[in-house]
Write a protein that holds these residues in place. Structure first.
Motif, short mmCIF file in Angstrom:
data_model
loop_
_atom_site.label_atom_id
_atom_site.label_comp_id
_atom_site.label_asym_id
_atom_site.label_seq_id
_atom_site.Cartn_x
_atom_site.Cartn_y
_atom_site.Cartn_z
N GLY A 42 4.20 5.70 -7.40
CA GLY A 42 4.28 5.22 -6.02
C GLY A 42 3.37 5.99 -5.10
O GLY A 42 3.53 7.19 -4.88
N ALA A 43 2.31 5.33 -4.58
CA ALA A 43 1.37 6.01 -3.69
C ALA A 43 1.77 5.75 -2.24
O ALA A 43 2.17 4.65 -1.89
N ALA A 44 1.64 6.76 -1.43
CA ALA A 44 2.00 6.62 -0.02
C ALA A 44 1.12 5.56 0.63
O ALA A 44 -0.07 5.50 0.38
N GLY A 45 1.69 4.69 1.45
CA GLY A 45 0.91 3.68 2.15
C GLY A 45 0.52 2.50 1.31
O GLY A 45 -0.32 1.70 1.71
N ASP A 46 1.08 2.36 0.14
CA ASP A 46 0.77 1.23 -0.76
C ASP A 46 1.19 -0.07 -0.08
O ASP A 46 2.38 -0.28 0.18
N THR A 50 4.52 -1.57 1.73
CA THR A 50 4.68 -1.53 3.20
C THR A 50 4.51 -2.90 3.86
O THR A 50 5.03 -3.13 4.95
#
Ligand code: MTE
Ligand code: CO
Length: 431
Positions: A42-46, A50
């Motif tokens: 899980g990458a931030a801002g994916d 979002t």
């Protein structure tokens, strides 16, 4: 991801594919502290997390939109493919099952490879008959509804064309398991016992052989020994729960479990009973195995024990980077069940037992998995199947030693895929 590798070796015989690799390097599968790829964590801002997607925002199709379902548009590349240079025209030709895109053991109906010698017959079932003649007490003609009044049986069987892997006798050539091994499918058939139909007609004591015949433009015929017919042959009208597809012989096909696909007569319209084989074209000039000394093996019916790794493979490279990896493939034997599959990541020097999963039926494909940590070094992947009678899948070189290189048929040798450090996969042989 599939783009560069979905086609076979090209429009002409491409011998540059034929790579012989001297002694496999010590390919690494040594355990590395393995994690799943970063994306899975899980990458931030994916935006996939979002943003609200259209399919989440708007209503979807109703139940009247797809009266006969088809796969997602995102699976449109998962199709049967042919090798254009292999045959002179597409009518007497073959296409291949996309094995690298499938899992489990059942081949979906729309993806079963096709082999036609005179194109697809489009038959009106109301006008279809099955005739039994020759050495019988009562020659009979059955309509479809008559056939369906015999007791029905369900069995899962593989069908493999005798020519599967046939282009590989002289070296690695086609770049993808779809093309090297895709002349196999595995289907649950519903049908009636051929023996029950023959008994209805009453076999004469001299009856020893059958000649099933197709209603297509090739009027395909093969001699089948009566012993096999009475053992486990079916006359089938359903595949995977629905009517046979026209490509697979609608409305009626012969099922000859474990034996070469050519004998599974499609569009079955007649069975002649005789006391000796007929020696027709498909068992003399074709479907015989030419040996090095010029003689030919004949009546080589059983498909021997075989396996192939379907992922990774040239059309399905290792694209997730190092770490936890699922290797999977298929194994089958015309003699019975598969009891074990071994997997090597170093070109056959070391072997580990793969995990068989899913139903295990006699003369059906079996699914195997090998879960391992890839440390990013090159691999030489091989699988070796063993059946319940102890038959072991041979190396290609052992086969060549026994039978030379002139044959097209019955190549069940061990396949090697080379995996590069970038994860790309290629069809190779190790000398
Ligand atoms: N039966 C008829 N009538 N006509 C054919 O061309 N091809 C045979 C066999 N039965 C054929 C036939 C061959 S060579 C094979 S390998 C299998 O059908 C292929 O079956 P499939 O098209 O369901 O894969
Ligand atoms: Co065939």
């Amino acid at each position: 991801m599939d783009k560069p590798s979905e086609s076979p070796s090209g429009p002409v015989l491409n011998l540059s594919r034929r790579r012989l690799l001297k002694g496999a390097a010590t390919a690494g599968s040594a355990a590395v502290a393995g994690t799943l790829a970063p994306a899975a964590a899980g990458a931030a801002g994916d935006p996939a997390i979002t943003e609200i997607q259209d399919w989440n925002r708007y209503l979807g199709d109703g139940v009247d939109a797809r009266p006969y379902g088809s796969p997602s548009q995102h699976e449109a590349h998962v199709i049967r493919r042919n090798v254009p240079w292999l045959t002179a025209d597409p009518v007497s030709s073959v296409n291949f099952t996309p094995l690298h895109k499938l899992d489990g053991i059942i081949t979906p109906n729309g993806l079963c490879f096709e082999r036609h010698h005179g194109g697809i017959a489009e038959i009106d079932p109301a006008a279809h008959r099955l005739m039994i003649n020759g050495l019988v007490e009562r020659p009979l003609v059955f309509a479809m509804e008559d056939i369906k009044r015999f007791p029905r049986y369900n069995h899962v069987y593989f069908l493999e064309c005798a020519a599967n892997s046939g282009m590989e006798w002289r070296g690695a050539q086609l770049n993808g398991c779809q093309f090297t091994h895709g002349m196999v499918h595995n289907v649950m058939y519903t049908g009636v016992k051929l023996g029950d139909i023959l008994n209805e007609a009453g076999l004469k004591p001299s009856a020893k052989w059958l000649l099933p015949e197709g209603a297509d433009a090739s009027a395909m015929t093969r001699s089948v020994p009566l012993e096999k017919a009475l053992d486990d042959c079916l006359v089938a009208f359903c595949m995977n729960g629905e009517a046979l597809r026209p490509e697979q012989g609608y409305p009626l096909r012969l099922v000859v479990p474990g034996w070469e696909g050519n004998m599974w007569i499609k569009w079955l319209r007649r069975i002649e009973v005789g006391d000796q084989p007929w020696h027709h074209r498909e068992e003399t000039s074709k479907y015989t195995d030419l040996l090095a000394d010029g003689s030919a093996r004949r009546f080589t019916w059983t498909m021997d024990v075989k396996s192939v790794i379907t992922n990774p493979s040239p059309q399905a490279p290792l694209d997730h980077g190092r770490g936890q990896t699922v290797l999977t493939g298929l194994a089958w034997s015309g003699h019975g069940r598969i009891s074990r599959v071994d997997v090597s990541v170093d070109g056959g020097r070391n072997w580990q037992t793969a995990r068989l999963d899913g139903p295990s039926y006699s003369k059906s494909v079996h699914r195997f998995y090998h879960d391992f940590e890839w440390n990013g070094s090159e691999l030489f992947l091989q699988s070796r199947a063993i059946d319940e009678f102890g038959n072991v899948q041979p190396t290609k070189n052992a086969l060549r030693k026994a039978r030379g290189e002139n044959s097209i048929y019955h190549n069940n040798g061990i396949q090697t895929w080379h995996i590069g450090e970038d994860g790309s996969a290629e069809n190779v042989e190790i000398s």
